[in-house]
Design a protein around this motif. Sequence first.
Motif, mmCIF file in Angstrom:
data_model
loop_
_atom_site.group_PDB
_atom_site.id
_atom_site.type_symbol
_atom_site.label_atom_id
_atom_site.label_comp_id
_atom_site.label_asym_id
_atom_site.label_seq_id
_atom_site.Cartn_x
_atom_site.Cartn_y
_atom_site.Cartn_z
ATOM 1 N N ALA A 162 -3.213 13.946 2.618
ATOM 2 C CA ALA A 162 -2.052 13.406 2.261
ATOM 3 C C ALA A 162 -0.927 13.808 3.471
ATOM 4 C CB ALA A 162 -1.296 14.057 1.108
ATOM 5 N N ALA A 163 -0.993 14.795 4.027
ATOM 6 C CA ALA A 163 -0.164 15.163 5.146
ATOM 7 C C ALA A 163 -0.127 14.153 6.415
ATOM 8 C CB ALA A 163 -0.260 16.713 5.537
ATOM 9 N N ASN A 164 -1.366 13.465 6.686
ATOM 10 C CA ASN A 164 -1.409 12.899 7.894
ATOM 11 C C ASN A 164 -1.267 11.477 7.516
ATOM 12 O OD1 ASN A 164 -2.570 14.818 9.642
ATOM 13 N ND2 ASN A 164 -4.450 14.634 8.603
ATOM 14 N N LEU A 165 -0.675 11.116 5.994
ATOM 15 C CA LEU A 165 -0.335 9.672 5.764
ATOM 16 C C LEU A 165 0.949 9.619 5.262
ATOM 17 C CD1 LEU A 165 -4.094 9.248 3.954
ATOM 18 C CD2 LEU A 165 -2.911 7.991 5.984
ATOM 19 N N LEU A 166 1.834 10.661 5.321
ATOM 20 C CA LEU A 166 2.986 10.743 4.851
ATOM 21 C C LEU A 166 3.837 9.435 5.531
ATOM 22 C CD1 LEU A 166 3.856 14.380 4.755
ATOM 23 C CD2 LEU A 166 3.816 12.805 2.762
ATOM 24 N N TYR A 167 3.480 9.152 6.880
ATOM 25 C CA TYR A 167 4.265 8.177 7.529
ATOM 26 C C TYR A 167 3.742 6.726 6.762
ATOM 27 C CZ TYR A 167 -0.212 6.224 9.586
ATOM 28 O OH TYR A 167 -1.542 5.752 9.772
ATOM 29 N N THR A 168 3.157 6.600 5.892
ATOM 30 C CA THR A 168 2.825 5.080 5.223
ATOM 31 C C THR A 168 3.820 5.026 4.008
ATOM 32 O OG1 THR A 168 1.322 6.322 3.914
ATOM 33 C CG2 THR A 168 0.391 5.272 5.919
ATOM 34 N N LEU A 169 4.205 6.203 3.680
ATOM 35 C CA LEU A 169 5.147 6.057 2.588
ATOM 36 C C LEU A 169 6.526 5.325 2.824
ATOM 37 C CD1 LEU A 169 4.634 9.441 0.691
ATOM 38 C CD2 LEU A 169 3.284 7.471 0.755
ATOM 39 N N GLY A 170 6.919 4.482 2.007
ATOM 40 C CA GLY A 170 8.364 3.821 2.228
ATOM 41 C C GLY A 170 8.462 2.706 1.134
ATOM 42 N N THR A 171 9.393 1.932 1.516
ATOM 43 C CA THR A 171 9.662 0.777 0.605
ATOM 44 C C THR A 171 8.486 -0.307 0.395
ATOM 45 O OG1 THR A 171 10.855 -0.366 2.260
ATOM 46 C CG2 THR A 171 12.214 0.908 0.474
ATOM 47 N N SER A 172 7.729 -0.326 1.348
ATOM 48 C CA SER A 172 6.460 -1.274 1.100
ATOM 49 C C SER A 172 5.534 -0.783 -0.010
ATOM 50 C CB SER A 172 5.726 -1.400 2.119
ATOM 51 O OG SER A 172 5.316 -0.141 2.405
ATOM 52 N N ILE A 173 5.522 0.513 -0.405
ATOM 53 C CA ILE A 173 4.892 0.787 -1.530
ATOM 54 C C ILE A 173 5.420 0.115 -2.884
ATOM 55 C CG2 ILE A 173 4.294 2.702 -3.249
ATOM 56 C CD1 ILE A 173 3.443 4.120 -0.470
ATOM 57 N N SER A 174 6.667 0.153 -2.935
ATOM 58 C CA SER A 174 7.622 -0.442 -4.209
ATOM 59 C C SER A 174 7.212 -1.861 -4.360
ATOM 60 C CB SER A 174 8.978 0.022 -4.042
ATOM 61 O OG SER A 174 9.000 1.481 -3.782
ATOM 62 N N PHE A 175 7.261 -2.589 -3.058
ATOM 63 C CA PHE A 175 7.190 -3.820 -3.132
ATOM 64 C C PHE A 175 5.789 -4.616 -3.345
ATOM 65 C CE2 PHE A 175 11.040 -4.316 -0.675
ATOM 66 C CZ PHE A 175 11.409 -5.751 -1.087
ATOM 67 N N ASP A 176 4.694 -3.773 -3.060
ATOM 68 C CA ASP A 176 3.262 -4.106 -3.255
ATOM 69 C C ASP A 176 2.801 -3.249 -4.570
ATOM 70 O OD1 ASP A 176 3.249 -5.487 -0.800
ATOM 71 O OD2 ASP A 176 2.468 -3.915 0.400
#
Lengths: 319, 581
Positions: free
Chosen positions: B146-160
């Motif tokens: 999880a710590a290495n993938l925090l940069y992937t979290l953003g508004t795109s998650i809500s869109f997809d």
Amino acid sequence: MNIARQFLRRLVPMIAIVVIATFLLSLLMRLLPGDPAAIMVPNSPQEVRDQIAHETGLDRGLFGYYWKWLSGVLTGHFGKYYLNGGSREISAVIKDTLPITLLLILYAQIVALVIAIPLGLVSAYKEGKRFDKIASAVLFTTVSFPGFALALIFSLVFAVKLGWVDPIGYVPPTENFGQHIKLMILPVMSLALGLASGYTRLLRTDVIATLKDDYVTMAASKGISNRRVLWRHVFRPSSTTLLTSAALNMGGLIGGTIVIETIFVIPGIGFEIFYSIGARQIVAMQTLIALISIMYVFFNTTVDLLTQITDPRTRERRA
Amino acid sequence: MTQRQTTRSRVMRRVGAAIAATIAVSTVASTGSHAASTSAIKRGGEIKVGIFDTFPGYCMANNPANSSLMATRTMFETLVEKTKGNDFVGVLATDWSSSTDLKTWTFNLRQGVKFHDGTDFNAAAVKTQLDYSRGGAFAAGYPSQAANLLYTLGTSISFDANILSVSAPSTYQVVITLDRAQNDFPGTLYASGRGFMRAPAQVTNKNTCSTNPIGTGPFKFVSGVVPGNDLVVAKNENYWRKDPNTGAQLPYLDKITFTNVKEGSQRAAAVRKGSLDAGMFTSGSEGTFIKDLRQRKSKVNEYRSPAEYYPSIWLNQTKVGSPFANKDARLAVSKCIDRKNFVKVRAKGETIEADSLVGPTNIMYTKTGFAKFNVAAAKAHVEAYKTATGATSLTFSFPTDTSTASIANGKFLQTQWAKCGITANLVTEETAAIISKSFNSSATGGAQMGYDSLALLLFEGTDVAFNLPFIVTDTFKNNPIKAYFAKLGTLLNLNHHTDTAVDTLLYDGEAAQSKVAASAKYKAALAYLQTNGFMTAVQRQYYTLFTTKKLGGIGKLQIEKGKTQRVVTNWGIDWTGVYKK
């Protein structure tokens, strides 16, 4: 040797001033409302913000943050611009942008002095006469315009209406010197005119005082030409204040370039500071603004030493 | 046959001959002009384009806005693209189909396309991109990675958030399974031009994802990293596209420099002088410069988008201290906006007065329930609010950014609201600070939307797919992935309302089998939002691009034969077919 000793003697207070200035800067940055890490990467999750806060020392107290930043700078780590998914070293930005800003400031100083020196000398020599009155009025008008207003007026008149130069852009001198000069005319003039007004008035006042000194009367009575008296016996001792002012302005001008570089889209350090402020890149802001204060102190000290060389009276007074 | 009939018939014959001759001449002329325009295309050259946005980075969580999106799109491409006729056409996808329940979508990918790093564009790359942008990679790696993938979290998650899974059954075929039926899923992948297909090498690198853009686009990244630098892109020599009509290899230009000229007056001056080859402007705040440039028809060309961008005033219903949980408070604020005057004074007539939350070209458009300007009615709502809540006044916070235009807009509205007995406290902050307080994309939750209200342009275009995540209470609905993202489902719902009736109407619309049935549901949803005053709108705006006369090819290139892309949108134009005369 004496100069070297003088320099070393001034080094300690110089460092102290830089430390105090940058510490106060840290204090101001920390007083900004909101979570600095959140503002640097507004679209990022809290966990990323926490990581950045830890890396930069923003999760510590004021002293802890300052020490982290200062120790980084002392070891060559000037900090980063933070993004969600990467970062950018500020040192690379400084390397690319500082020379451009220094060049802009140098040009502005040269142009300001080239305008101010003859104008100040002649105005003082013709004190109270029509030339002096007209020059004073013009200079007073010019100095009352802020640099950004001059920039926009120049752009409208010389770039848009007359089409003589381009309103924006930058080309390095090594790439195309002619184009480089053409693009620098408006930003340089926007910075230089205000400076020239101040310099002229300073020089005029000093020259008027010097012209009343006994040794000037003596030189004139010896039959030396007016031009020679002015340039050789009056200008040199009267230039101390001008030199000091010019040096002081070197530091201050970097601040002035923030607006000018942004308006004319010159990728210098002022341009970077403007965007760092907009993006609230606090670490970058701190480093870049600290650079201004370091340069301010450096130029001041340097000119102090230079003054001692050019004006023996100062040396004697200090001794 | 009478004399009159004979004469008439002779006249008709002459008219017929004249029409035939005209058609023949125009055919020859148009053939000639096509040939001339084809031969007039020149290859090479460098151009400079002035933009007004800065670059936030190039990773999934970085959302470039408008003019910086235009620049970013020279390097990246999407699976599908929108045409002038508002339908979707394949770009990196050749074709697609859905299951009858609209829950499984199969996309066939274009073969022979390479990313700028030389790797193959294929189903595995698409799967990587989508899994990283939808939070799938985060969920799969949770908690150890999880710590290495925090940069992937953003508004795109809500869109997809509707995507359940992505699979790659063959090298050039992707199958996407959805949580709920969605008839406009290509619109979600398009994401208003942001649904970029990035190379796995970029997407999976947490240290360089934002700074090392690797796409399949017509231009490659040369230099330019945030915040304010120029973005310089150079011709992609291995670009896959050819002009579908002439067969000419694309792109034509060698290099484009997108330079941020913050000052609208300087951007306009530079286009007039020719220092910039093109400059983009927004009618929302740059009406004066647009009007000025429009008068220089001999020097510049204008390419203008439809007024399909709909800024809203979002009213926060759940924040402590916000009055907007009360319907009367919302309607009072909505009815006390003199839109006509705002458009005239603040936008210099360069925007259109809103009569709905969206514009007439949008499938959701309806005027039903939209709160029109009515001071007396607004005052009555204020009194009703006070009676219902016991409050002594209707007061709320309204943020503006530090630009003079934004502050002036805020003050204009503040003055109007004051006339209805409403107090708006302006909070002036940097845009970045406002965004950070409005969207907190923490996986574990935390404070969201820190203001009582917010003026922000989020609605746009003709469809629903892009706009829906800003309206519904939970974008994940039943998607089990939401277990990993406690609050991201409500991240984009700036009203923070909890009325699932809105969700039902919109989700039913997306599940409808016909466009007519879908449209009815969408209109009902919009009418519901308007009647209950969930948010309001002041104006509809457009974007425009001015170029010098030296540029050609704008809006001419077709994506495939007969399918022309929209010429100008909020992300400007497509630079692939542009050339320097």
